[in-house]
Design an enzyme around this catalytic site. Structure first.
Site, PDB file in Angstrom:
ATOM      1  N   ARG A  40       0.838  -1.204   0.000  1.00 37.47           N
ATOM      2  CA  ARG A  40       0.000   0.000   0.000  1.00 37.47           C
ATOM      3  C   ARG A  40       0.868   1.247   0.000  1.00 37.47           C
ATOM      4  O   ARG A  40       0.482   2.287  -0.532  1.00 37.47           O
ATOM      5  CB  ARG A  40      -0.934   0.014   1.227  1.00 37.47           C
ATOM      6  CG  ARG A  40      -1.755   1.308   1.339  1.00 37.47           C
ATOM      7  CD  ARG A  40      -2.964   1.137   2.229  1.00 37.47           C
ATOM      8  NE  ARG A  40      -2.621   0.849   3.595  1.00 37.47           N
ATOM      9  CZ  ARG A  40      -2.335   1.782   4.527  1.00 37.47           C
ATOM     10  NH1 ARG A  40      -2.342   3.060   4.206  1.00 37.47           N
ATOM     11  NH2 ARG A  40      -2.043   1.425   5.764  1.00 37.47           N
ATOM     12  N   TYR A  93     -15.688  15.685 -17.500  1.00 33.60           N
ATOM     13  CA  TYR A  93     -16.144  14.292 -17.396  1.00 33.60           C
ATOM     14  C   TYR A  93     -17.216  14.192 -16.306  1.00 33.60           C
ATOM     15  O   TYR A  93     -17.074  14.736 -15.214  1.00 33.60           O
ATOM     16  CB  TYR A  93     -14.943  13.403 -17.087  1.00 33.60           C
ATOM     17  CG  TYR A  93     -15.263  12.012 -16.635  1.00 33.60           C
ATOM     18  CD1 TYR A  93     -16.081  11.178 -17.394  1.00 33.60           C
ATOM     19  CD2 TYR A  93     -14.727  11.500 -15.457  1.00 33.60           C
ATOM     20  CE1 TYR A  93     -16.370   9.895 -16.985  1.00 33.60           C
ATOM     21  CE2 TYR A  93     -15.004  10.212 -15.033  1.00 33.60           C
ATOM     22  CZ  TYR A  93     -15.830   9.409 -15.794  1.00 33.60           C
ATOM     23  OH  TYR A  93     -16.115   8.134 -15.386  1.00 33.60           O
ATOM     24  N   ASP A 165      -6.581  17.190 -16.503  1.00 33.48           N
ATOM     25  CA  ASP A 165      -6.806  15.789 -16.849  1.00 33.48           C
ATOM     26  C   ASP A 165      -6.371  15.618 -18.308  1.00 33.48           C
ATOM     27  O   ASP A 165      -7.017  16.118 -19.225  1.00 33.48           O
ATOM     28  CB  ASP A 165      -8.288  15.457 -16.675  1.00 33.48           C
ATOM     29  CG  ASP A 165      -8.593  13.973 -16.909  1.00 33.48           C
ATOM     30  OD1 ASP A 165      -7.811  13.311 -17.616  1.00 33.48           O
ATOM     31  OD2 ASP A 165      -9.620  13.502 -16.410  1.00 33.48           O
ATOM     32  N   LYS A 190      -7.263   4.123 -19.640  1.00 39.77           N
ATOM     33  CA  LYS A 190      -7.513   4.476 -21.031  1.00 39.77           C
ATOM     34  C   LYS A 190      -6.257   4.292 -21.882  1.00 39.77           C
ATOM     35  O   LYS A 190      -5.707   3.211 -21.947  1.00 39.77           O
ATOM     36  CB  LYS A 190      -8.071   5.902 -21.105  1.00 39.77           C
ATOM     37  CG  LYS A 190      -9.215   6.175 -20.119  1.00 39.77           C
ATOM     38  CD  LYS A 190     -10.376   5.215 -20.258  1.00 39.77           C
ATOM     39  CE  LYS A 190     -11.630   5.628 -19.488  1.00 39.77           C
ATOM     40  NZ  LYS A 190     -11.489   5.777 -18.055  1.00 39.77           N
TER      41      LYS A 190
END
Length: 376
Positions: A40, A93, A165, A190
């Protein structure tokens, strides 16, 4: 055991790393980044992915996260606290808008949406507690191209952070940090991974203080990426430049075809000379315009259904940027959470279809699109 030098990075599929003794444990804390303790916190695979994306974007460091949404969350929480104010481009978005409207508002972070016509003249919207401006290199789904250099000049005048972004453009086309942005985020799901088999995000920073905060948020909130998905994404990243060139080539050919089709009422693609930001897109994208486009047939849901059902090769899939072409329906997926007024204002109507153009042979795609449009 002989010395092993693998050409491909192995997968460090472990949740925890071991220490020889207390002395080695102390070295872990004295020399951050030299050893691993818990996945983590850090893992060799996630570090490899972060370093490669950071190099592509030209940052001082990057942190990978479990998804594109967690990358957006991490970037905002790294800068903002309860009582702070965020400016966000109106064309954003739908998931980003939902995060700001429905969740961050619950913990006391306020948002104001900046209308497209006020993108570079938003002085009146800045408040004393405004901390950042969130925008996309190219908006989803109607491909509005933002002048990042101009936007950065404005945000710096007000002393607020610019978070971009860059998912649609990728660092192959645009490097927002070099244009003045403070933080760049990607949905690695993506183009960066590229094969529709990974869910991941990344945050790239320009300043060390921002990077430290991003690392802290990722670690504390548990937004880390798994070793296997890190490995898969890093493998996909190796072909990014090749893939993006074919995405762009195909998208331009399809946009030109759709623009001249009698059943298509409008096409949104920066590569078309009639696009409002065509010149900006050319300069900011190094001559490329990306692999995403949207188009509108008549505003009738049944016509949209007939188009989708008429396609044989291109699937209806509510995501984007894989090597295989797919279509999506913004009104029913990515921008579903917006009010009807918001949807109408930014132009997302019943007949709008988003096309994520893959890397197949151009003629195959044109043939399938013609097949679908013949049913409208």
């Amino acid at each position: 055991m002989p010395h092993i030098k693998p050409k491909a990075t192995p997968i460090f599929q472990t949740s925890v790393f071991t220490f020889d003794d207390l002395n080695e444990l102390e070295l872990y804390f004295e020399q951050p980044g030299q050893r691993y303790m818990y996945s983590r916190y850090a893992n060799p695979n996630s570090d490899e992915l972060a370093n490669e994306v950071n190099e592509l974007e030209g940052g001082i460091g990057a942190v990978v996260t479990s998804s594109g949404m967690s990358a957006i969350l991490t970037a905002i929480l790294a800068i903002c606290k309860a009582g702070d104010h965020v400016l966000c481009a109106e064309e954003i978005y739908g998931g980003s808008a939902a995060l700001l409207n429905q969740e961050l508002s619950r913990i006391g972070i306020e948002v104001t949406y900046v209308p497209s016509e006020a993108t570079y003249t938003f002085d009146a919207l800045v408040q004393p507690n405004t901390q950042l401006f969130l925008a996309e290199t190219m908006s989803n789904p109607l491909l509005l191209v933002f002048d990042i250099r101009k936007l950065a000049e404005q945000t710096k005048q007000h002393g607020i952070k610019l978070v971009i972004d860059n998912t649609f453009a990728t660092p192959v086309l645009t490097n927002p940090l070099s244009l003045g942005a403070d933080i760049v985020i990607h949905s690695v799901t993506k183009y960066l991974s590229g094969h529709s088999d990974v869910t991941a995000g990344v945050v790239v920073c320009q300043a060390d203080e921002d990077l430290q905060r991003v690392q802290k948020v990722m670690l504390t909130y548990g937004l880390n990426l798994s070793p296997f998905e890190s490995w898969l994404a890093a493998r996909g990243l190796k072909t990014l430049r090749l893939r993006m060139k074919q995405h762009c080539l195909n998208a331009l050919a399809i946009a030109e075809y759709l623009e001249n089709h009698q059943k298509v009422e409008q096409v949104w693609y920066p590569g078309l000379t009639n696009h409002a930001q065509h010149r900006l897109a050319f300069e900011q994208g190094n001559g490329y315009f990306g692999g995403m486009l949207s188009f509108r047939i008549k505003d009738d849901a049944e016509a949209v259904n007939r188009f989708m059902q008429g396609l044989e090769q291109i699937p209806f899939a509510p995501s984007l940027a894989g090597v295989s072409t797919s279509i999506s329906y913004p009104l029913g997926t990515s921008h579903r959470s917006l009010s009807k007024e918001q949807q109408q204002k930014i132009g997302i109507t019943v007949g709008v279809i988003r096309l994520s153009v893959g890397i197949e042979e151009t003629e195959e795609l044109l043939t399938d699109l013609e097949r679908g449009l013949s049913k409208v």
